[in-house]
Design a protein around this motif. Structure first.
Motif, PDB file in Angstrom:
ATOM      1  N   SER A 271      46.660  40.650  44.661  1.00  0.00           N
ATOM      2  CA  SER A 271      47.236  40.899  45.981  1.00  0.00           C
ATOM      3  C   SER A 271      47.677  39.555  46.548  1.00  0.00           C
ATOM      4  CB  SER A 271      46.200  41.547  46.906  1.00  0.00           C
ATOM      5  OG  SER A 271      46.680  41.612  48.236  1.00  0.00           O
ATOM      6  N   VAL A 272      48.936  39.469  46.989  1.00  0.00           N
ATOM      7  CA  VAL A 272      49.495  38.208  47.470  1.00  0.00           C
ATOM      8  C   VAL A 272      49.842  38.307  48.949  1.00  0.00           C
ATOM      9  CG1 VAL A 272      51.322  36.492  47.189  1.00  0.00           C
ATOM     10  CG2 VAL A 272      50.466  37.745  45.185  1.00  0.00           C
ATOM     11  N   THR A 273      49.376  37.323  49.716  1.00  0.00           N
ATOM     12  CA  THR A 273      49.795  37.201  51.112  1.00  0.00           C
ATOM     13  C   THR A 273      50.600  35.917  51.255  1.00  0.00           C
ATOM     14  OG1 THR A 273      47.942  38.445  52.052  1.00  0.00           O
ATOM     15  CG2 THR A 273      49.034  36.853  53.496  1.00  0.00           C
TER      16      THR A 273
ATOM     17  N   GLN B 209      45.016  34.513  32.976  1.00  0.00           N
ATOM     18  CA  GLN B 209      45.134  35.816  32.325  1.00  0.00           C
ATOM     19  C   GLN B 209      43.783  36.517  32.214  1.00  0.00           C
ATOM     20  OE1 GLN B 209      47.194  35.462  28.518  1.00  0.00           O
ATOM     21  NE2 GLN B 209      48.336  33.692  29.271  1.00  0.00           N
ATOM     22  N   TYR B 210      42.701  35.771  32.507  1.00  0.00           N
ATOM     23  CA  TYR B 210      41.359  36.294  32.256  1.00  0.00           C
ATOM     24  C   TYR B 210      40.604  36.682  33.521  1.00  0.00           C
ATOM     25  CZ  TYR B 210      42.159  34.687  27.517  1.00  0.00           C
ATOM     26  OH  TYR B 210      42.684  34.502  26.266  1.00  0.00           O
ATOM     27  N   PHE B 211      41.321  37.058  34.567  1.00  0.00           N
ATOM     28  CA  PHE B 211      40.653  37.609  35.744  1.00  0.00           C
ATOM     29  C   PHE B 211      40.254  39.050  35.442  1.00  0.00           C
ATOM     30  CE2 PHE B 211      42.944  34.280  38.226  1.00  0.00           C
ATOM     31  CZ  PHE B 211      41.838  33.753  38.885  1.00  0.00           C
ATOM     32  N   TYR B 212      38.998  39.379  35.767  1.00  0.00           N
ATOM     33  CA  TYR B 212      38.491  40.732  35.525  1.00  0.00           C
ATOM     34  C   TYR B 212      38.143  41.450  36.822  1.00  0.00           C
ATOM     35  CZ  TYR B 212      37.984  38.770  30.836  1.00  0.00           C
ATOM     36  OH  TYR B 212      38.226  38.162  29.629  1.00  0.00           O
ATOM     37  N   SER B 213      38.538  40.877  37.944  1.00  0.00           N
ATOM     38  CA  SER B 213      38.205  41.437  39.245  1.00  0.00           C
ATOM     39  C   SER B 213      39.318  41.085  40.226  1.00  0.00           C
ATOM     40  CB  SER B 213      36.858  40.882  39.725  1.00  0.00           C
ATOM     41  OG  SER B 213      36.908  39.468  39.831  1.00  0.00           O
ATOM     42  N   PRO B 214      39.296  41.680  41.417  1.00  0.00           N
ATOM     43  CA  PRO B 214      40.378  41.467  42.387  1.00  0.00           C
ATOM     44  C   PRO B 214      40.626  40.001  42.734  1.00  0.00           C
ATOM     45  CG  PRO B 214      39.062  43.347  43.038  1.00  0.00           C
ATOM     46  CD  PRO B 214      38.344  42.708  41.883  1.00  0.00           C
ATOM     47  N   VAL B 215      41.895  39.653  42.871  1.00  0.00           N
ATOM     48  CA  VAL B 215      42.333  38.306  43.212  1.00  0.00           C
ATOM     49  C   VAL B 215      43.199  38.374  44.463  1.00  0.00           C
ATOM     50  CG1 VAL B 215      43.664  36.297  42.462  1.00  0.00           C
ATOM     51  CG2 VAL B 215      42.335  37.613  40.784  1.00  0.00           C
ATOM     52  N   LYS B 216      42.773  37.664  45.496  1.00  0.00           N
ATOM     53  CA  LYS B 216      43.577  37.556  46.720  1.00  0.00           C
ATOM     54  C   LYS B 216      44.192  36.165  46.760  1.00  0.00           C
ATOM     55  CE  LYS B 216      45.246  38.865  50.661  1.00  0.00           C
ATOM     56  NZ  LYS B 216      46.229  39.964  50.753  1.00  0.00           N
ATOM     57  N   LEU B 217      45.526  36.127  46.741  1.00  0.00           N
ATOM     58  CA  LEU B 217      46.250  34.863  46.688  1.00  0.00           C
ATOM     59  C   LEU B 217      46.958  34.619  48.017  1.00  0.00           C
ATOM     60  CD1 LEU B 217      47.324  32.480  44.937  1.00  0.00           C
ATOM     61  CD2 LEU B 217      49.184  34.006  44.223  1.00  0.00           C
TER      62      LEU B 217
END
Length: 338
Positions: A284-286, A248-256
């Motif tokens: 963003s999920v791939t 819950q504590y991501f503060y920047s883009p996450v590519k999964l």
């Protein structure tokens, strides 16, 4: 010796020499790798900093967070193709051997996920002193077990610019049971055998819940005799790991990145939790339906032989093309915002 025999031997020698030349050429990568020693409060970590061969300005940095196991800095060379790909995109890479591996201080089997995150935070602070690095573009890459480490890093360091997570697990126990049953299904085991394996797995968890010693565990007929005392202690320290709160504590883009044929991590569960817990503006999920836990090309997923041969003769052909394309697109977006 007959002429025919001489020709056969000569042909074999030529074939072997050609194979050696091809292996050397295919395993020579377009990047600059420098060995580094990273000081931390727990000792020195031996690692590698990988830079593009040509640099006109400071570059972004991808810091590698290993999955499970006794990993050295390059993961026995398996990171090289990705490092080269990142270098071609104008990014440096930084990785280090786990404690106790290739001369790094300590023992990785004594670490909790919190310990691993603290170690990484010290490495990140060290990396910020490097003159080649653009401080606004320092991000993380991690696979599998790193799914418990990277969210903890982000929770403590709000200046992480981006995150690339490959097949991260959510809950240690759920992941272990999923893996146990998925492997049995792939091997064609009966429902009865699967149920027995499930019971044995849940028994081992009950032993962990009771704080059983290694001897108490190992002496039972249900124990996995391949588990060493050090490994048992490592599991005891980490089996309650669950990433749900930390992500819950991501503060920047996450590519999964998730694979539809992953038998190690339940991709559907990971996707569900990330979509529920990570802000939509960052995630963003791939989903690559034809690949597995390691992002291999489809024809390699179920073949250790072909994977090994490809790793020797064409290592750049190991990873699924959609995986590399996704990384490229993601980092281009990061570049556009910095």
């Amino acid at each position: 010796m007959t002429k025919k025999a001489i020709k056969m031997i000569a042909g074999m020698i030529i074939f072997i020499l050609v194979c050696i030349v091809v292996i050397i050429q295919q395993n020579t990568f377009d990047m600059k790798v420098t060995s580094v020693q990273i000081p931390t409060s727990k000792g020195v970590l031996n690692g590698s900093i990988v830079l593009p061969k040509e640099m006109k300005e400071r570059v972004g940095l991808v810091i590698f967070i290993h999955g499970d196991g006794p990993a050295n800095a390059s993961y026995n060379g398996q990171y090289n193709p990705l490092w080269e790909e990142l270098a071609s995109l104008g990014y440096a890479s930084l990785s280090w051997s786990k404690p106790g591996i290739d001369g790094s201080s300590g023992n990785w089997l004594t670490q909790s996920m919190e310990d691993r995150a603290s170690e990484a935070l010290e490495v990140i602070n060290w990396a910020r002193t490097l003159p080649e690095i653009n401080l606004e573009k320092i991000g993380l890459w991690g696979s599998s077990q790193a799914g418990w480490v990277i969210p903890k890093i982000n929770r403590e360091d709000k200046n992480i610019a981006f995150n690339i997570l490959v097949a991260p697990a959510i809950n240690w126990v759920d992941q272990g049971l999923y893996n146990t049953l998925a492997e049995m299904k792939r091997e064609g085991k009966s429902l009865k055998d699967q149920e027995q394996a499930k019971e044995e797995f849940l028994w081992s968890i009950s032993m962990l819940d009771k704080n059983a010693t290694y001897e108490e565990y190992h002496n039972n007929q249900n124990a996995d005799k391949s588990i060493t005392k050090e490994r048992w202690n490592f599991i005891s320290k980490n089996y309650k790991s669950d990433a749900t709160e930390d992500i819950q504590y991501f503060y920047s883009p996450v590519k999964l990145f998730l694979g539809g044929k992953d038998i190690h991590v339940d991709s559907n569960d990971t996707k569900r939790v990330y979509k529920n817990e990570v802000s939509e503006e960052f995630l963003s999920v791939t989903w690559i339906s034809s690949t597995d836990h390691y992002m291999l090309r489809p024809y390699l997923v179920n073949s250790k032989l072909f994977t090994t041969l490809t790793g020797l003769f064409a290592p750049r052909q190991l990873a699924d093309r959609e995986y590399y394309a996704g990384i490229k697109e993601f980092l281009q977006l990061i570049d556009d915002t910095h």
